[in-house]
Design a protein around this motif. Sequence first.
Motif, PDB file in Angstrom:
ATOM      1  N   CYS A  73     -12.664   1.671  26.433  1.00 53.77           N
ATOM      2  CA  CYS A  73     -12.891   0.602  27.397  1.00 53.77           C
ATOM      3  C   CYS A  73     -12.239  -0.711  26.973  1.00 53.77           C
ATOM      4  CB  CYS A  73     -14.387   0.379  27.630  1.00 53.77           C
ATOM      5  SG  CYS A  73     -15.185  -0.435  26.236  1.00 53.77           S
ATOM      6  N   GLY A  74     -11.745  -0.765  25.717  1.00 55.31           N
ATOM      7  CA  GLY A  74     -11.044  -1.969  25.261  1.00 55.31           C
ATOM      8  C   GLY A  74     -11.885  -2.852  24.371  1.00 55.31           C
ATOM      9  N   LYS A  75     -13.111  -2.392  24.000  1.00 55.98           N
ATOM     10  CA  LYS A  75     -13.993  -3.267  23.223  1.00 55.98           C
ATOM     11  C   LYS A  75     -13.470  -3.490  21.801  1.00 55.98           C
ATOM     12  CE  LYS A  75     -17.252   0.572  22.278  1.00 55.98           C
ATOM     13  NZ  LYS A  75     -16.357   1.691  22.623  1.00 55.98           N
ATOM     14  N   THR A  76     -12.957  -2.407  21.176  1.00 54.63           N
ATOM     15  CA  THR A  76     -12.438  -2.574  19.812  1.00 54.63           C
ATOM     16  C   THR A  76     -11.174  -3.429  19.808  1.00 54.63           C
ATOM     17  OG1 THR A  76     -13.403  -0.484  19.101  1.00 54.63           O
ATOM     18  CG2 THR A  76     -11.587  -1.319  17.797  1.00 54.63           C
ATOM     19  N   THR A  77     -10.308  -3.202  20.807  1.00 53.83           N
ATOM     20  CA  THR A  77      -9.099  -4.025  20.916  1.00 53.83           C
ATOM     21  C   THR A  77      -9.481  -5.498  21.034  1.00 53.83           C
ATOM     22  OG1 THR A  77      -8.066  -2.190  22.069  1.00 53.83           O
ATOM     23  CG2 THR A  77      -6.956  -4.314  22.206  1.00 53.83           C
ATOM     24  N   THR A  78     -10.485  -5.771  21.864  1.00 47.02           N
ATOM     25  CA  THR A  78     -10.932  -7.157  22.029  1.00 47.02           C
ATOM     26  C   THR A  78     -11.387  -7.730  20.693  1.00 47.02           C
ATOM     27  OG1 THR A  78     -11.690  -6.549  24.239  1.00 47.02           O
ATOM     28  CG2 THR A  78     -12.501  -8.632  23.334  1.00 47.02           C
ATOM     29  N   LEU A  79     -12.200  -6.946  19.976  1.00 52.00           N
ATOM     30  CA  LEU A  79     -12.701  -7.418  18.675  1.00 52.00           C
ATOM     31  C   LEU A  79     -11.554  -7.727  17.725  1.00 52.00           C
ATOM     32  CD1 LEU A  79     -15.502  -7.600  17.008  1.00 52.00           C
ATOM     33  CD2 LEU A  79     -14.655  -5.519  15.924  1.00 52.00           C
ATOM     34  N   ARG A  80     -10.584  -6.810  17.667  1.00 50.02           N
ATOM     35  CA  ARG A  80      -9.484  -6.954  16.710  1.00 50.02           C
ATOM     36  C   ARG A  80      -8.516  -8.074  17.076  1.00 50.02           C
ATOM     37  NH1 ARG A  80      -8.926  -2.206  13.443  1.00 50.02           N
ATOM     38  NH2 ARG A  80      -6.668  -2.291  13.437  1.00 50.02           N
TER      39      ARG A  80
END
Lengths: 299, 522
Positions: free
Chosen positions: A38-45
Motif C-alpha cells: 500500500c506504500g506505507k514502508t515507502t512513505t516511512l523510508r
Amino acid sequence: MITAQNLIKHFGTATAVNNISFEVKEGENLVLLGTSGCGKTTTLRMINRLIEPDSGTVFVNGTDIRTQQPEVLRRGIGYVLQNHGLFPHYTVAENIAIVPRLLKWADQDIRKRADELFQKLNLDASLAGQYPAALSGGQQQRVGLARSLMVNPPLLLMDEPFGALDNLTRISIRKEFRALDELVKKTIVMVTHDVQEAFEMGDRICLMDKGEIKQIGTPEELLFKPANDFVRGFFDEQRLQLELRSVLLKEVFPESDASSEVSVWDRMDALLHPENGNLPADDIRIGDLMRAFETYKRK
Amino acid sequence: MEQTTGFWQFIAQQSDKLWSQTLAHVGLTLISLIIAILIAVPLGIWIARKQRIAGAVLGFAGVLQTIPSIALLGIMIPFLGIGPKPAILALFLYALLPIIRNTYTGISGVNAAVIDAARGMGMSNWQILTKVELPLAFPVLMAGIRTATVINVGVATLAAYIAAGGLGEFIFGGIALNNSNMILAGAIPAALLAILLDFLLSLLQRVNLKRVRVTYVILPFILVTMSSFYLLPTQIGGRMLGGFTPEFMGRQDGYLGLKKVYHLGIETVVISDAVMYKAAFEKKLDVISGYSTDGRLKAFNLITLVDDRHIFPPYYAAPIVRQAVLDKHPELEAILNQLAGVINDSTMTALNYKVDELKQSPEKVAMDFMRSRHLYRPARNGSGGTIRIGSKIFGEQYILAQMYKILINGNSELQVETKTGLGGTKICFDALTNNQIDFYPEYTGTGFLVLLQPDEQTTKKLGGDTDGVYRYVSQQFNEKYQIKWLKPIGFNNTYALMMRREQAQSLQIKSITDLTKHLNKN
C-alpha cells in the motif's frame, strides 16, 4: 515535527506513493496502516531518505531534509526494523554502540547509556557480550530498540517492529514498549499491517491503500466516523472488538470510578475471566455493559 | 632404499638451485596473487552491486580459466616476451576467477536487513563496505583466495617453460631426463608449498571477525614480504641470451658438455621447446637448443651451429620393439624395416616443416610420403591381433607412428592402435616396458645417455661413434629390457645450437667454437 507534502514515488511503472501529505506532531505516535504494497514502508523510508521521493518535500523540525547529508540526518533519527537488522558479527554491546560511535561518543558515555537502557528494557547485563544469534526473538527486538534509542533521538521510525515475533511475545513486548518512559516523549512513526497493533500503539492512524491516504485520524475517528467505504470495510472483521477496546469504561459509565486506562473491553475481559482475579468491586454486569455501549454508540 | 638415498643426495647437491627455484616459485605465486587480489576483490564487489553484468564478468573469467596454461603462455610471447612477465600475467589470469566469484558470492550473501539497518543508522557506503559487508563476506572471500593460491602454486611450475624459473625446472627437467630424484626435488617442495601457503591463509581465515582489521594489515604484509624474495631477474642488456630446454640443461651431451668442452659462458634461461623457436625468432633469445630435423628451423629461418668438437652424440631414429611382440608376430620386423635408411636429415626436416608449420596433419604427410616412395599398400583390414604404436609428444614422432601404421596395415593381417603424445622419453619408455605399447621410435643417443646412463668411460669411448652407440644400445636393451632396436630410419635428429640466420652471419658465427670466441670477446 514532521510535515510531508505531496510525496510521489514510482518504482518503474508502478506507483508506490501517489501524492500524499500528512503531519506528525511532536510527541505523537502515528501509525501507517495498510495491507502489503500500500506504500506505507515507502512513505516511512522517505522520512530518513532511504528512499528519495520523485517529487514532494519532507520537513523535519521545519528543515527540508534534502538540505541535510543523508548520513547525518539518519544518525539523528532512530530506526527499528522488522528483522531487527542486528550485525551478526558484533556483540550486543557493539551493536548498540554503532550510532554513538558514528557520532564519536566517548567510551564511558556509551557504557553509561547502555547500562541505563539495559535496565529500562529488562535486558540482562550478561547479554552484552553475546552475539545476536544467541538471543531469543524478544531479546533481539529489545536490543534493536535499545540500539535505536542509544543517542536519544527525538524521532523514531519503526518498520513492523514486532512483525517477526510470535503472537504471545508480540503482545507482551508491545505492552512493555507502551509503558517505556523513553518512548512516551518521542515522536514515533510506525508501520504495521496489524490492526490491533495500530489501535494499541497509535495516537493517530494513517490508513493507506494503493499509495494513497484513505483516512488519517484517531482510532475512534476511523471506527466511528469512517471517511469512506474503504475505511469502513477495512475494520469490519474486528469491528466489535476494536470498538470495545477503543471506548473507555468511563465514557460509558460516567459514574464509574475506573481509571482512564480501562476500556470497555478490559472490563468485559475481567467479567468473562474472573479467575484472573482483577475483577473490581463494582456491580456492573455484562448485560449492563453491552446496553450502555450501544447507547453510547448511538450518541 | 637406494632411491631414497639418491634423493637426499640429490637435494644436498642441488640445494642452492632448489632454494633459488623455491624462492622464485613463491615469488611468482604471490606476486600474481597480490595483483589478482587487488583487481578481483574490487571487481567482485562491483559486480555484486551490478547484478546485471555479474554473469558476463564471471563468464569471461571462466573462459580465461579454460585456456590451457601452455597455450596462454605461448600467446603472450609476442607481447611480453619470455621470463617472469608473461608468467605472472598468466598466473594472475588464472587466479582471477576464484577470487572474483567468492567475493561476489560473499558480498551478495550478506543479509539485506543488516545492510538496511546499517544505512538507516547513518553509516556511509564506505563504512557499510568495510564494517559490515567485507567482514561478513570475509570467510567466503578468503576461501577464494586460498583456492587461487593453491591453483597458482600448481600452475607456476609451468613458468619453467618460458624462462621464468620456479620448481618446474626440476620437474620438467626430471621428466625429460628420466631422473625421478629430480622430479621429486621439484614436485615435493611444490606440494609442500601449496599446503603451507594454504595453511597460513587458513589461519587468517579463522581470525575472529572483529579482528578483521588486523588482517587488512597482516595479509598485505605477509604477501609483500614473501614475494619480495623474488627479485625480478635483471634484464640482460646487450649480451647474448641462451634459452635451453630443461632436458638440455641437465645433460652431459647438452649444456653441461657445452660448459665442459667448449667453456661456453652464456647467460641462460630455461624454456620449453614449444615456445623456444618462436622466442628466438622474436629476438627474445639469441641461442637455443634445438633438434637438427626440426621443421621450425626452416620456418623461423634459423641455422644450426657446427658441433666442431663433437659433444652431441648421434641420435639416429629407429623403432624399438619388445622382443615378446616380435616373437609373437615374426613378420613385424621385416615390415618395420621397410623404412630403414629411407629418410635423411633434410627429408625429415621438410616433413616436420609440413606438420609443424604448414599445419598439415601427420596422417596426410605420412601418406603422401609413403605413396611417393611406393611404400604404400592398401590396408588389408585383417584381424590378426593388435599392435600398439607409441610416440612422444612432437610432430616427427607422430609422422613416424603414422608411417608404421600404414606399413603394418598394408603388409600384414595385424591391426594397429596408435597411442601418440606420450609426454617425454620416460613416459614413452615406461609405457613400453610396462606393456602399454608394443613399440615406438627412439633415438640412439637418447637410449644411450638417458635410458642406459652408462658410466663416464663408456660415454667418452663411444661419444661420437654412430655405429658404436647403435651396437651398444642394441646389446644393452636386449639384455636389460628384452627390447630390440630395429634398423635406423636414416636421419640423425641430434641436438644442435641454433641462431637466427642474419645474426649468425653478421657476427660470422658458424660453429660453437665461433660462438664461444664471440662471447669471450665481450
